[in-house]
Design a protein around this motif. Structure first.
Motif, PDB file in Angstrom:
ATOM      1  N   ALA A  96      13.035 -20.360 -10.398  1.00 26.76           N
ATOM      2  CA  ALA A  96      11.831 -20.775  -9.665  1.00 26.76           C
ATOM      3  C   ALA A  96      10.903 -19.591  -9.413  1.00 26.76           C
ATOM      4  CB  ALA A  96      12.225 -21.419  -8.337  1.00 26.76           C
ATOM      5  N   PHE A  97      11.471 -18.475  -9.009  1.00 29.90           N
ATOM      6  CA  PHE A  97      10.655 -17.287  -8.748  1.00 29.90           C
ATOM      7  C   PHE A  97       9.989 -16.797 -10.030  1.00 29.90           C
ATOM      8  CE2 PHE A  97       9.889 -12.761  -8.058  1.00 29.90           C
ATOM      9  CZ  PHE A  97       9.239 -12.794  -6.833  1.00 29.90           C
ATOM     10  N   THR A  98      10.688 -16.907 -11.149  1.00 26.85           N
ATOM     11  CA  THR A  98      10.117 -16.509 -12.435  1.00 26.85           C
ATOM     12  C   THR A  98       8.917 -17.368 -12.784  1.00 26.85           C
ATOM     13  OG1 THR A  98      12.324 -15.860 -13.205  1.00 26.85           O
ATOM     14  CG2 THR A  98      10.608 -16.137 -14.875  1.00 26.85           C
ATOM     15  N   VAL A  99       9.046 -18.681 -12.618  1.00 27.38           N
ATOM     16  CA  VAL A  99       7.960 -19.594 -12.961  1.00 27.38           C
ATOM     17  C   VAL A  99       6.741 -19.340 -12.072  1.00 27.38           C
ATOM     18  CG1 VAL A  99       7.252 -22.014 -13.010  1.00 27.38           C
ATOM     19  CG2 VAL A  99       9.509 -21.359 -13.885  1.00 27.38           C
ATOM     20  N   VAL A 100       6.956 -19.175 -10.776  1.00 32.58           N
ATOM     21  CA  VAL A 100       5.841 -18.848  -9.879  1.00 32.58           C
ATOM     22  C   VAL A 100       5.288 -17.466 -10.208  1.00 32.58           C
ATOM     23  CG1 VAL A 100       5.171 -18.445  -7.476  1.00 32.58           C
ATOM     24  CG2 VAL A 100       6.698 -20.339  -8.037  1.00 32.58           C
ATOM     25  N   GLY A 101       6.187 -16.562 -10.586  1.00 33.21           N
ATOM     26  CA  GLY A 101       5.762 -15.211 -10.929  1.00 33.21           C
ATOM     27  C   GLY A 101       4.822 -15.152 -12.121  1.00 33.21           C
ATOM     28  N   TYR A 102       4.887 -16.153 -12.999  1.00 33.71           N
ATOM     29  CA  TYR A 102       3.943 -16.187 -14.117  1.00 33.71           C
ATOM     30  C   TYR A 102       2.502 -16.287 -13.620  1.00 33.71           C
ATOM     31  CZ  TYR A 102       7.806 -16.972 -17.433  1.00 33.71           C
ATOM     32  OH  TYR A 102       8.935 -16.850 -18.194  1.00 33.71           O
ATOM     33  N   THR A 103       2.289 -17.010 -12.511  1.00 30.24           N
ATOM     34  CA  THR A 103       0.934 -17.097 -11.961  1.00 30.24           C
ATOM     35  C   THR A 103       0.475 -15.740 -11.453  1.00 30.24           C
ATOM     36  OG1 THR A 103       1.656 -17.688  -9.701  1.00 30.24           O
ATOM     37  CG2 THR A 103       1.355 -19.481 -11.268  1.00 30.24           C
ATOM     38  N   ALA A 104       1.378 -15.011 -10.808  1.00 26.97           N
ATOM     39  CA  ALA A 104       1.042 -13.667 -10.333  1.00 26.97           C
ATOM     40  C   ALA A 104       0.763 -12.743 -11.503  1.00 26.97           C
ATOM     41  CB  ALA A 104       2.176 -13.117  -9.477  1.00 26.97           C
ATOM     42  N   TYR A 105       1.530 -12.906 -12.572  1.00 24.87           N
ATOM     43  CA  TYR A 105       1.331 -12.071 -13.762  1.00 24.87           C
ATOM     44  C   TYR A 105      -0.037 -12.344 -14.389  1.00 24.87           C
ATOM     45  CZ  TYR A 105       2.540  -9.745 -18.176  1.00 24.87           C
ATOM     46  OH  TYR A 105       2.566  -8.921 -19.267  1.00 24.87           O
TER      47      TYR A 105
ATOM     48  N   LEU B 144      -6.165 -20.967  -4.498  1.00 22.88           N
ATOM     49  CA  LEU B 144      -6.392 -22.411  -4.379  1.00 22.88           C
ATOM     50  C   LEU B 144      -5.754 -23.176  -5.535  1.00 22.88           C
ATOM     51  CD1 LEU B 144     -10.112 -22.412  -3.167  1.00 22.88           C
ATOM     52  CD2 LEU B 144      -8.071 -22.980  -1.822  1.00 22.88           C
ATOM     53  N   LEU B 145      -5.896 -22.661  -6.743  1.00 24.92           N
ATOM     54  CA  LEU B 145      -5.299 -23.331  -7.903  1.00 24.92           C
ATOM     55  C   LEU B 145      -3.780 -23.364  -7.811  1.00 24.92           C
ATOM     56  CD1 LEU B 145      -7.531 -21.937 -10.796  1.00 24.92           C
ATOM     57  CD2 LEU B 145      -7.385 -24.312 -10.035  1.00 24.92           C
ATOM     58  N   THR B 146      -3.186 -22.236  -7.450  1.00 25.79           N
ATOM     59  CA  THR B 146      -1.726 -22.173  -7.357  1.00 25.79           C
ATOM     60  C   THR B 146      -1.202 -23.094  -6.261  1.00 25.79           C
ATOM     61  OG1 THR B 146      -1.759 -19.874  -8.118  1.00 25.79           O
ATOM     62  CG2 THR B 146       0.244 -20.624  -7.026  1.00 25.79           C
ATOM     63  N   ALA B 147      -1.868 -23.093  -5.118  1.00 30.83           N
ATOM     64  CA  ALA B 147      -1.406 -23.894  -3.990  1.00 30.83           C
ATOM     65  C   ALA B 147      -1.495 -25.391  -4.266  1.00 30.83           C
ATOM     66  CB  ALA B 147      -2.223 -23.546  -2.741  1.00 30.83           C
ATOM     67  N   THR B 148      -2.508 -25.823  -5.010  1.00 30.32           N
ATOM     68  CA  THR B 148      -2.720 -27.262  -5.220  1.00 30.32           C
ATOM     69  C   THR B 148      -2.011 -27.803  -6.459  1.00 30.32           C
ATOM     70  OG1 THR B 148      -4.808 -26.774  -6.365  1.00 30.32           O
ATOM     71  CG2 THR B 148      -4.922 -27.270  -4.011  1.00 30.32           C
ATOM     72  N   LEU B 149      -1.738 -26.942  -7.436  1.00 27.01           N
ATOM     73  CA  LEU B 149      -1.184 -27.425  -8.708  1.00 27.01           C
ATOM     74  C   LEU B 149       0.249 -26.965  -8.970  1.00 27.01           C
ATOM     75  CD1 LEU B 149      -4.313 -26.825 -11.005  1.00 27.01           C
ATOM     76  CD2 LEU B 149      -3.605 -28.950  -9.889  1.00 27.01           C
ATOM     77  N   ALA B 150       0.933 -26.455  -7.947  1.00 25.65           N
ATOM     78  CA  ALA B 150       2.262 -25.867  -8.154  1.00 25.65           C
ATOM     79  C   ALA B 150       3.249 -26.840  -8.792  1.00 25.65           C
ATOM     80  CB  ALA B 150       2.806 -25.344  -6.828  1.00 25.65           C
ATOM     81  N   GLY B 151       3.292 -28.084  -8.293  1.00 25.60           N
ATOM     82  CA  GLY B 151       4.267 -29.044  -8.815  1.00 25.60           C
ATOM     83  C   GLY B 151       4.033 -29.372 -10.274  1.00 25.60           C
ATOM     84  N   ARG B 152       2.781 -29.665 -10.632  1.00 20.59           N
ATOM     85  CA  ARG B 152       2.475 -29.983 -12.035  1.00 20.59           C
ATOM     86  C   ARG B 152       2.730 -28.789 -12.938  1.00 20.59           C
ATOM     87  NH1 ARG B 152      -3.335 -33.154 -11.312  1.00 20.59           N
ATOM     88  NH2 ARG B 152      -2.549 -34.866 -10.009  1.00 20.59           N
ATOM     89  N   TYR B 153       2.368 -27.629 -12.452  1.00 15.18           N
ATOM     90  CA  TYR B 153       2.573 -26.412 -13.229  1.00 15.18           C
ATOM     91  C   TYR B 153       4.064 -26.168 -13.490  1.00 15.18           C
ATOM     92  CZ  TYR B 153       3.159 -21.332 -13.729  1.00 15.18           C
ATOM     93  OH  TYR B 153       3.555 -20.089 -14.128  1.00 15.18           O
ATOM     94  N   GLY B 154       4.892 -26.361 -12.473  1.00 16.47           N
ATOM     95  CA  GLY B 154       6.322 -26.123 -12.629  1.00 16.47           C
ATOM     96  C   GLY B 154       6.959 -27.003 -13.686  1.00 16.47           C
TER      97      GLY B 154
END
Length: 435
Positions: free
Chosen positions: A270-279, A328-338
């Motif tokens: 999970a941290f890796t997938v979220v980390g892609y947004t940070a990357y 804003l994008l990360t906060a609203t689209l996290a589920g679909r992105y995952g």
């Protein structure tokens, strides 16, 4: 690059240099994201975690590459701004040679130390096997990555950022196509993803070398006499970028160590997938930094210090706006992105609960990073290094070990935003004191 043109339209010059750099860096980041998507869909979620365990290796290479290339490019830019064309050409040649040599030495060190690193993390089973397979194949690509990054920076410094973008676009497109062939069609697993990266990097290097052999006007390849003084000053000037990337690698190691004990492999995935947004966002920030740094160093070298400060201020506003949009994008689209990467309910629940908290860091991290770039571009290595150490190591490590001990995975997600908030105060203090 003309001083009067920068004075007349600084925001236009920043964008003309930064946008191609941003696109190049985002394309580079998309390679990593595409690799993760192919691994998650064709190999398995545990293999995503295995790739993340080895990310400190990537940050080690990035640190070495940025230390040499940013430090050398800043020196060359100031020499060019002062009218010393032959001097900036010598610095360019030595920088490319030094980057290649240090990349090879780094690859040797990683090869010797890889198994002990996995032992410390406690990686076992499939995760350990995939991590070893992926990164030992990837070592040649990481060497090429350093050389390509160095060459691309000088292409931009010569005033031709669009060509650097073309080389990156070719690398990204080929990498994604080969990912699909090697992993999706031939079923080579993580090894296929690694080989795709190696072959794509070779094509990118060929394009960049062709540019310097055939089209370059200022930075031309050729013989040079090695200068220890240039070497020392380049490493010192680029030390903050080295510290920043190495610190990120150490922090990633610490994150993995803590998360494996807090939430296991699913937490790391999970941290890796979220980390892609940070990357991805960090590549936007680096693009702004790489695009504005030649302008700042050129202006500073020409004696226009107020113009250099103005370039930093405008870049800071742009990157702060980008950070707000990314949050804003990360906060609203996290589920679909995952769901692009995994279909595990446990992993997706981790992503939904943590992505917005983690993305709060985007509101400050861009400003902190471009401030560090600005100090490097104007020869203020100490301030740049302190900012990098704060946000990438000292404060971050305290948060990584303290906050999860208090609040579990919520503390893991909060470590980055708390760190960037503290570093923001430090950045503002340095800017007020020095300007």
């Amino acid at each position: 690059m003309e001083l009067e043109q920068i004075k007349r339209d600084p925001i236009g010059m920043i964008l003309s240099f930064s946008v191609p750099a941003i696109l190049s860096m985002v394309l580079t980041a998309l390679i990593t994201v595409a690799d993760g998507a192919f691994i998650g869909n064709f190999v398995g979620k545990d293999s995503i975690a295995s790739v993340n365990l080895g990310l400190p290796v990537v940050y080690l290479f990035l640190g070495v590459g940025l230390m040499v290339s940013v430090g050398g490019a800043a020196m060359a830019g100031m020499a060019r701004g002062g009218g010393d064309v032959e001097g900036c050409r010598r610095i360019f040649r030595q920088t490319v040679f030094t980057a290649a040599l240090l990349a090879l030495l780094t690859a040797l060190a990683v090869w010797l130390c890889f198994e002990p690193m996995l032992d410390v993390l406690g990686a076992e089973g499939r995760v350990r096997v995939d991590c070893r397979t992926y990164y030992l194949i990837l070592l040649p690509e990481l060497v090429l990555m350093i050389v390509n990054s160095t060459l691309s920076m000088f292409v931009r410094g010569e005033g031709n950022p669009r060509f650097a973008l073309k080389a990156n676009a070719a690398c990204t497109a080929l990498n994604v196509l080969l990912d699909g062939l090697f992993t999706g069609v031939l079923g080579w697993g993580v090894a296929g993803v690694a080989w795709a990266s190696v072959l794509a990097a070779l094509v990118s290097m060929g394009m960049l070398l062709w540019y310097f052999l055939r089209r370059a006007e200022v930075y031309r390849l050729g013989a040079f006499s090695f200068s220890w003084e240039v070497f020392r000053r380049a490493l010192l000037n680029g030390s903050s970028e080295m510290i920043g990337e190495l610190s990120t690698g150490i922090a990633m190691f610490a994150y993995n160590f803590v998360i494996l004990r807090q939430a296991g492999v699913d937490g790391v995935t999970a941290f890796t997938v979220v980390g892609y947004t940070a990357y991805l966002f960090s590549m936007v920030v680096v693009g702004f930094g790489q695009g504005s740094s030649p302008l700042a160093s050129f202006s500073f070298g020409a004696g226009e210090r107020a113009l250099a400060r103005r370039i930093h201020q405008m870049t800071s506003r742009l990157v702060s706006a980008a950070g707000a949009a990314a949050f804003l994008l990360t906060a609203t689209l996290a589920g679909r992105y995952g769901r692009l990467f995994v279909d595990s309910k446990t992993v997706l629940d981790f992503i939904r609960s943590g992505a917005a908290l983690f993305a709060l860091s985007f509101l400050c991290s861009g400003f902190n990073a471009v401030t560090s770039f600005y100090f490097t571009a104007t020869g203020r290595a100490l301030e740049s290094a302190v900012i990098s150490l704060s946000r990438g190591l000292v404060v971050l490590l305290v948060c990584i070990f303290l906050l999860p001990a208090l609040w579990g995975m919520t503390g893991v997600w909060l470590a980055a935003p708390v760190t960037e908030g503290i570093t923001l105060v430090l950045s503002l203090c340095y800017l007020r004191r020095r300007t």
